[in-house]
Design a protein around this motif. Structure first.
Motif, mmCIF file in Angstrom:
data_model
loop_
_atom_site.group_PDB
_atom_site.id
_atom_site.type_symbol
_atom_site.label_atom_id
_atom_site.label_comp_id
_atom_site.label_asym_id
_atom_site.label_seq_id
_atom_site.Cartn_x
_atom_site.Cartn_y
_atom_site.Cartn_z
ATOM 1 N N UNK A 245 51.696 33.752 42.748
ATOM 2 C CA UNK A 245 52.047 33.982 41.338
ATOM 3 C C UNK A 245 52.711 35.338 41.114
ATOM 4 N N UNK A 246 53.584 35.719 42.055
ATOM 5 C CA UNK A 246 54.318 36.970 41.928
ATOM 6 C C UNK A 246 53.510 38.217 42.207
ATOM 7 N N UNK A 247 52.279 38.044 42.672
ATOM 8 C CA UNK A 247 51.389 39.186 42.937
ATOM 9 C C UNK A 247 51.079 39.243 44.426
ATOM 10 N N UNK B 15 39.932 45.857 48.806
ATOM 11 C CA UNK B 15 40.926 44.909 48.308
ATOM 12 C C UNK B 15 41.749 45.585 47.219
ATOM 13 N N UNK B 16 43.014 45.179 47.106
ATOM 14 C CA UNK B 16 43.851 45.661 46.009
ATOM 15 C C UNK B 16 44.978 44.672 45.767
ATOM 16 N N UNK B 17 45.637 44.819 44.614
ATOM 17 C CA UNK B 17 46.762 43.971 44.229
ATOM 18 C C UNK B 17 47.877 44.832 43.678
ATOM 19 N N UNK B 18 49.104 44.340 43.806
ATOM 20 C CA UNK B 18 50.247 45.012 43.197
ATOM 21 C C UNK B 18 51.379 44.014 43.047
ATOM 22 N N UNK C 56 53.396 48.173 47.731
ATOM 23 C CA UNK C 56 52.750 47.430 48.811
ATOM 24 C C UNK C 56 53.096 48.046 50.164
ATOM 25 N N UNK C 57 54.386 48.274 50.398
ATOM 26 C CA UNK C 57 54.833 48.836 51.677
ATOM 27 C C UNK C 57 54.230 50.209 51.907
ATOM 28 N N UNK C 58 54.188 51.006 50.838
ATOM 29 C CA UNK C 58 53.638 52.350 50.957
ATOM 30 C C UNK C 58 52.160 52.309 51.319
ATOM 31 N N UNK C 59 51.390 51.434 50.661
ATOM 32 C CA UNK C 59 49.956 51.364 50.919
ATOM 33 C C UNK C 59 49.660 50.833 52.319
ATOM 34 N N UNK C 60 50.391 49.801 52.727
ATOM 35 C CA UNK C 60 50.150 49.233 54.062
ATOM 36 C C UNK C 60 50.486 50.260 55.141
ATOM 37 N N UNK D 263 35.318 44.521 39.452
ATOM 38 C CA UNK D 263 36.739 44.321 39.178
ATOM 39 C C UNK D 263 37.529 43.829 40.387
ATOM 40 N N UNK D 264 36.843 43.387 41.434
ATOM 41 C CA UNK D 264 37.537 42.843 42.602
ATOM 42 C C UNK D 264 37.934 41.402 42.328
ATOM 43 N N UNK D 265 39.222 41.145 42.270
ATOM 44 C CA UNK D 265 39.732 39.805 41.931
ATOM 45 C C UNK D 265 40.571 39.189 43.046
ATOM 46 N N UNK D 266 40.646 39.869 44.190
ATOM 47 C CA UNK D 266 41.562 39.414 45.253
ATOM 48 C C UNK D 266 40.895 38.395 46.180
ATOM 49 N N UNK D 267 40.397 37.286 45.595
ATOM 50 C CA UNK D 267 39.611 36.308 46.346
ATOM 51 C C UNK D 267 40.402 35.688 47.485
#
Length: 843
Positions: A134-136, A151-154, A160-164, A208-212
């Motif tokens: 869904x674009x995330x 876990x995190x989302x963006x 994303x590239x920076x965090x990885x 607040x962890x939603x990255x199931x």
């Protein structure tokens, strides 16, 4: 092939089909064997002999390693990026008729290591999962050896590239639909696996962890490879991108936060400067703190307050340091416990780690650190230490199936068996003395052989008149000069003696498994205490460094950035406190751009880096190298500092420069810090000058970030008249007796000239070259320069004499010639100059 294969090879092929992407270590007796392409690959990588099976019929490539020394071979394969599937015999071959049952019990990959295959105890080892939906972009990552999971989302690919890149996973896993993300992030991707999640895992998570999806993918992959019901995974923590200072890979590298830019080693980095930790747990945590400086002032000040207390109590600090020196890596010992491969030595280390915790608790209470939220509820784990101390023998055996794990009084049956083993000779001596009394035969003696065990030997003379029935003696062997007998009592005694050792080993193995089960009930407590110990370890290290290098507690003020007598901590450590020249900096919302000019090697880069490093040190809870420092809390630091070509990906120095500048200009905010060093140097003079000027205008008009911008383009120093927030500064240098002297002092105003030719003289270019360069420069500045090809031919015919040097000075001259100043950091230059100075100090 399968139709003509032997039953064993059919079994091998069936198991290999289930694990096509792994090298299959197939257990055959005392060896792990590899076949077909696996054997060819492994033999080359491990440099072992490649042989073959069924040489006469259909040769099959084959190689193998002894199972008891397989660890080193597997470690080498993992380090080379291979996956290894361990296939064990699940039955005792002596007790089975026909084919022994075999199963893969574990798949070892770079990201699924516990700590039994050469892990660096001071670094985290992350496995990362990535799902796009869904674009995330949803991400989860874990260090399996410690149980940490995040876990995190963006929605942003750049974030994303920076965090990885900051996480630096040793392995990645994606579902099929998300593989394209990996290819978008990397031209040459690291190790990754396409895997489909099958089950949902209800791990305990922060609210607040939603990255199931990413968490389930990660856990499915972990369990499919480790095949254990791991119980040490901690609460899944939300990794909030906006709650820590953003440091992309360029900033981590350019500022030399974790490794030296040139050597890629720890020495010469901020981590090297700060690391006085005593435990592997503290060392890992220090790395994480440097990578993710805090942004919440209350959290920062909490760390500062602990450092302040530890600074004021030197003796207690040293006592704590000494106590932590006795603590092993509890986090990874707990990981091994959960995984099931913990041994007696590990439990001894865990026991010894817990021994001093009551003393740690007393000191925390004495210093009132137990009232700081970081250390409230410190659990000394005294009951766990008592359990281990009451049960385990020291030193431990090498293998848990060797016995001698437990103290005799730990178990009543074990005590009985040990008594039999330890007193077997006395039992036999007492028995034979009794038989001598009963039989009246004083020469009667006892012996043992492998055929029928213990026996009583009577001489021929005494045996002739001996009543065997009365004494219940059974003849077993006749010799030339003697007869050998057994008795029911002796056979019973023999059974006890010979079985006692085997029984005790079996009993101790069962007791060990029971002890492990008891210990797993305390995993959560062990992890919480380990977390507090690692935090304490880091803060003790901070206090020790602050004390040694006379650091200052910073204050925070979002309106200004004021540093008095700031120093670059690493450079100062290398060259000495009395040699380093400190500098000031004053910025606020009205004056937020420093345009810095000055010659190469004068200290511009060091000055800019030290501002960034001071800010990072402050936000990780550390004191800073300055007389005083009033700092804003930065949300990010972006750097654009000299780079090398990345030819493998088709990127030149200038392309990398523009990409890093683009990342900074797009992501920086008013609360960011920008460090731009020599923008535009990789292209033509006018192109570079235009880009530098345009970037400064953009930062000034659209971002408002506090910026340190160094340049050799003196023409753009005029911007201070049109950009109100920009001020010119220069690094002072002067000429003395015809030579250039760097003063390393930052002063207001633009530099008068670049001194480039003077720097060339420092590098000992031939005098003809530097003199000719001066003439050309004078013509250029006067606007009268024209190229004269006849003059070029004349110059080409000049013979440049070699420097008239010898011995050590000749070595120094040659070393200076080979130095690439544009590619050296200030740290590298200082180290190199010290080396050259040592060569000639006795001249």
């Amino acid at each position: 092939m399968a139709s003509t294969a032997t039953p064993m090879m059919k079994q091998y092929l069936s198991i290999k089909d289930q694990h096509p992407d792994a090298l299959l270590f197939f257990r055959l007796g005392d060896f792990y064997e590899l076949f077909f392409e696996d054997a060819v690959t492994a033999s080359k990588t491990l440099e072992i002999t490649l042989t073959s099976r069924d040489k006469k019929k259909d040769p099959i490539p084959m190689c193998g390693v002894p199972y008891h020394s397989a660890k080193g071979y597997i470690e080498k394969l993992i380090n080379e990026g291979f996956k290894v599937a361990i296939c064990e015999q699940m039955e005792n071959p002596r007790e089975v008729k026909g084919m022994v049952k075999r199963e893969v019990v574990r798949i070892i990959t770079p990201g699924t290591l516990i700590d039994d295959f050469g892990m660096d105890d001071g670094q985290s080892n992350y496995l990362l999962s990535l799902v796009k939906e869904n674009g995330m972009y949803t991400v989860s990552y874990s260090d399996i050896s410690t149980g940490d999971i995040f876990a995190f989302s963006t929605e942003n690919m750049t974030d994303l590239t920076s965090e990885v890149s900051r996480i630096k996973p040793s392995e990645m896993v994606v579902d099929e639909a998300s593989e394209s993300v990996i290819k978008e992030m990397y031209q040459d991707p690291p190790l990754y696996t396409i895997y489909e999640k099958k089950e949902h895992y209800d791990l305990e998570r922060e609210d607040d962890v939603t990255e199931a999806s990413a968490i389930d993918l990660l856990m499915n992959y972990i369990y499919s490879h480790n095949m254990k019901d791991l119980s040490h995974f901690r609460i899944v923590k939300k990794h909030k991108l906006n709650e820590s200072m953003q440091l992309n890979y360029a900033a981590l590298s350019n500022l030399e936060l974790l490794t030296n830019l040139q050597t890629k080693k720890e020495k010469g980095s901020l981590f090297w400067y700060l690391n006085k930790t005593e435990t592997p747990m503290g060392k890992r945590k220090l790395r994480r703190w440097i990578e993710r400086p805090l942004m919440r002032v209350t959290d920062i000040k909490m760390r500062h307050s602990v450092v302040n207390i530890l600074l004021d109590h030197f003796i207690e600090r040293e006592d704590l340091k000494s106590l932590l020196n006795q603590v092993y890596d509890i986090e990874r010992l707990v990981g091994r416990l959960s995984f099931g491969n913990i041994d007696a030595k590990d439990l001894i280390q865990l026991r010894d780690s817990l021994y001093n915790l009551p003393a740690v608790d007393r000191l925390l209470t004495e210093l009132q650190l137990n009232e700081v939220p970081l250390f409230t509820g410190f659990d000394t784990l005294a009951d766990i230490h008592r359990l281990l101390d009451d049960s385990l023998l020291d030193p431990p055996p090498k293998h848990i199936r060797e016995g001698n794990i437990f103290k005799s009084d730990y178990d009543e049956k074990l005590q009985e068996l040990r008594y039999i083993q330890e007193n077997a000779r006395q039992f036999l001596n007492d028995y034979i003395e009794g038989e001598r009394e009963k039989t009246g035969i004083k020469s009667l003696k006892i012996g043992f052989n492998k055929v029928f065990g213990y026996y009583i030997e009577i001489s021929k003379v005494n045996a002739m008149n001996f009543d065997t029935e009365t004494h219940q003696y059974e003849r077993k062997q006749t010799l030339t000069n003697a007869e050998r007998f057994i008795t029911p009592e002796l056979k019973e005694m023999e059974t006890k003696i010979l079985s006692a050792e085997d029984e005790s080993i079996i009993l101790e193995y069962r007791l060990f498994n029971e002890l492990k089960a008891k210990m797993t009930q305390h995993i959560d407590r062990l992890q919480k205490t380990a977390e507090q110990i690692s935090t304490l370890d880091c803060l003790i290290s901070f206090a020790a460094v602050a004390n040694e290098y006379h650091l200052t507690e910073p204050v925070f003020n979002q309106e200004m950035l004021n540093i008095t007598d700031g120093r670059h901590p690493v450079v100062e450590k290398v060259i000495g406190e009395n040699t380093y020249v400190p500098n000031d900096l004053q910025m606020d919302d009205e004056n937020f751009i420093y345009l810095i000019t000055g010659p190469n090697m004068s200290g511009k880069s060091t000055y800019m880096r030290q501002v960034a490093i001071i800010s990072i040190m402050a936000q990780i809870g550390m004191y800073v190298p300055a007389q005083s420092a009033s700092l804003p809390v930065f949300d990010a630091i972006f750097t654009r500092i000299g780079a090398s070509d990345d030819l493998s990906s088709g990127k030149s120095t200038f392309m990398i420069e523009m990409m890093e500048a683009n990342d900074a200009l797009k992501r920086a905010t008013k609360d960011s810090l920008l460090i731009f060093d020599e923008i535009g140097r990789g292209t033509s003079t006018y192109d570079g000058m235009a880009l530098a000027e345009a970037m400064l205008e953009y930062i000034h008009n659209h971002i408002g970030a506090k910026t340190l911008f160094s340049t050799h383009y003196h023409e753009i120093t005029k911007l201070d008249s049109v950009l109100s927030g920009l001020s010119n500064y220069h690094v002072k240098a002067t000429e003395y007796d015809g030579r250039l002297v760097f003063l390393h002092k930052v002063k207001p105003g633009a530099v008068e000239k670049s001194y480039g030719i003077h720097v060339a003289r420092l590098a000992e270019l031939p005098e003809e070259v530097t003199k000719r360069a001066e003439n050309i420069l004078a013509e250029l500045e006067a606007g009268s320069y024209t190229q004269d090809h006849s003059r070029e031919r004349e110059a080409a015919q000049l013979e440049f004499p070699l420097p008239d040097t010898e011995g050590k000075r000749d070595d120094v001259s040659e070393a200076l010639r080979q130095m690439d100043l544009n590619q050296m950091t200030p740290m590298d230059a200082m180290i190199k100059l010290n080396e050259l100075k040592s060569l000639i100090k006795d001249d």
